[in-house]
Enzyme design. Structure first.
Site, short mmCIF file in Angstrom:
data_model
loop_
_atom_site.label_atom_id
_atom_site.label_comp_id
_atom_site.label_asym_id
_atom_site.label_seq_id
_atom_site.Cartn_x
_atom_site.Cartn_y
_atom_site.Cartn_z
N GLU A 1 0.82 -1.21 0.00
CA GLU A 1 0.00 0.00 0.00
C GLU A 1 0.86 1.27 0.00
O GLU A 1 0.65 2.19 0.80
CB GLU A 1 -0.96 0.01 1.19
CG GLU A 1 -1.93 -1.17 1.18
CD GLU A 1 -2.95 -1.11 2.30
OE1 GLU A 1 -2.66 -0.50 3.35
OE2 GLU A 1 -4.05 -1.68 2.13
N GLU B 1 -6.06 -8.42 0.21
CA GLU B 1 -6.51 -8.43 1.60
C GLU B 1 -8.02 -8.16 1.63
O GLU B 1 -8.50 -7.25 0.97
CB GLU B 1 -5.81 -7.36 2.44
CG GLU B 1 -4.31 -7.50 2.57
CD GLU B 1 -3.68 -6.37 3.38
OE1 GLU B 1 -4.43 -5.67 4.11
OE2 GLU B 1 -2.46 -6.18 3.27
#
Length: 357
Positions: free
Chosen positions: A129, A276
């Site tokens: 991220e 995720e």
């Protein structure tokens, strides 16, 4: 903690979680086939790698996503039959803008385990991220060069056909305009649009998937007015209608917003991996075990049925649950729930009266 003491109880929980997918003619094995888990280790007493690998094998979990390339973990995964997404932490991205460093990383963390009976590495996650708004642009100039260098190093080492470099990204890298908040209007975030265009074009050339983290729980956490039922998969909420398409849950709407963003970038068929997805069980009013069970039950039925999404219907979706265990050493800056994403407690034991069937 001895792994042999922990495996039976741990195994029961994972099997029970997967059995939530049973219903309407859907069985356990189809749900397990496309299912992976994130294996995080930010705990005061991390579980022994050998015990975790045995747990994955015992429950038919065939995919695991890591957050580093720890040698002890990789050695235990060798010969396990578990497919691996090995990772490069964000703090190494700047170093890997140098090709020699990328080549050395691949040699140490990929080639060293690529032998008959070794680790079945499928992806290298370049960063985690890195374009989060909270990073204030720290990794904007280094992520793409690192991605290019890692893929080049994989190619040069003879791994490029089998192993692809990708970048796990938060869903905040794309959005729909406030005056037209529907999936078909999805575009990459304006401040990184040019960079995202380069990255997805590169992935399209190399055959790598776009890896995205999608968290319906955070929709509730970030917005008190968000409709609760829309976070789940049981169709009880009011749908969002987009050009005649009815969206009954935020996961599908989010995923298809990305599909639209990719289409606008000219790579509408780029594969998507959900790196995720999960639901915490403590630390917030919506972080509850019954909500987690409701969420996983719907998600796993969806995966088992290969339902896809409205813009990619009837398609297999590769998904990694977040996460395998609670991590009591994680930062709680985003919220106290950050330490409670696991389907197991910190010690690998079942959560009492949680995620059971």
């Amino acid at each position: 903690m001895a792994g042999s003491d922990r495996r039976p109880a741990v195994g029961v929980v994972l099997a029970s979680l997967l059995l939530l997918a049973v219903g309407g003619g859907v069985g356990l094995l189809p749900a397990a086939e496309g299912l992976g888990v994130n294996w995080g280790t930010l705990a005061s007493h991390p579980l022994p790698p050998r015990a975790v690998v045995q747990m994955l094998q015992d429950n038919g979990i065939k995919k695991v996503k890591l957050f580093d390339a720890d040698a002890g973990t990789m050695e235990e995964l060798a010969g396990s039959g578990v497919e691996v997404m090995v990772a490069i932490p964000n703090n190494l991205l700047d170093l890997l803008t140098d090709y020699a460093a990328a080549r050395d990383w691949v040699h140490a963390n990929v080639s060293s385990y690529s032998f008959d009976g070794g680790v079945d590495i499928k992806y290298v996650a370049v960063g985690n991220e890195p374009f989060l708004s909270s990073f204030n642009g720290t990794f904007l100039n280094v992520t793409f060069p690192a991605l290019q260098n890692i893929q080049r190093a994989l190619d040069d080492a003879g791994h490029g056909d089998a192993i692809k470099a990708t970048v796990p990204l938060n869903a905040d890298v794309y959005n729909s305009p406030k005056d037209n908040p529907v999936p078909s209007a999805g575009r990459f975030r304006s401040d990184i649009a040019d960079l995202m265009m380069e990255i997805v074009q590169f992935m399209n050339q190399t055959g790598a998937p776009f890896t995205v983290n999608i968290y319906p729980f955070l929709s509730l956490y970030d917005n008190d007015d968000f409709p609760l039922d829309f976070a789940f998969f049981d169709g009880n909420g009011s749908p969002v209608v987009d050009n005649g398409i009815r969206y009954t849950n935020v996961f599908d709407a989010n995923f298809d917003t990305l599909v639209s963003a990719l289409s606008s970038a000219g790579v509408g068929s780029l594969p998507i991996v959900v790196g995720e997805v999960g639901w915490p069980t403590d630390g917030h009013k919506h972080a509850r075990a019954d909500y987690a069970e409701r969420f996983y039950a719907g998600l796993l039925r969806k995966l088992a049925a290969n339902a896809g999404t409205p813009l990619r219907p009837n398609q297999y979706v590769e998904v990694y649950l977040f996460s395998l265990v609670d991590e009591d050493a994680k930062s709680v800056a985003p919220g106290n729930f950050e330490r409670h994403w696991g389907i197991l407690r910190y010690d690998g034991q079942p959560k009492p009266d949680e995620l059971s069937v």
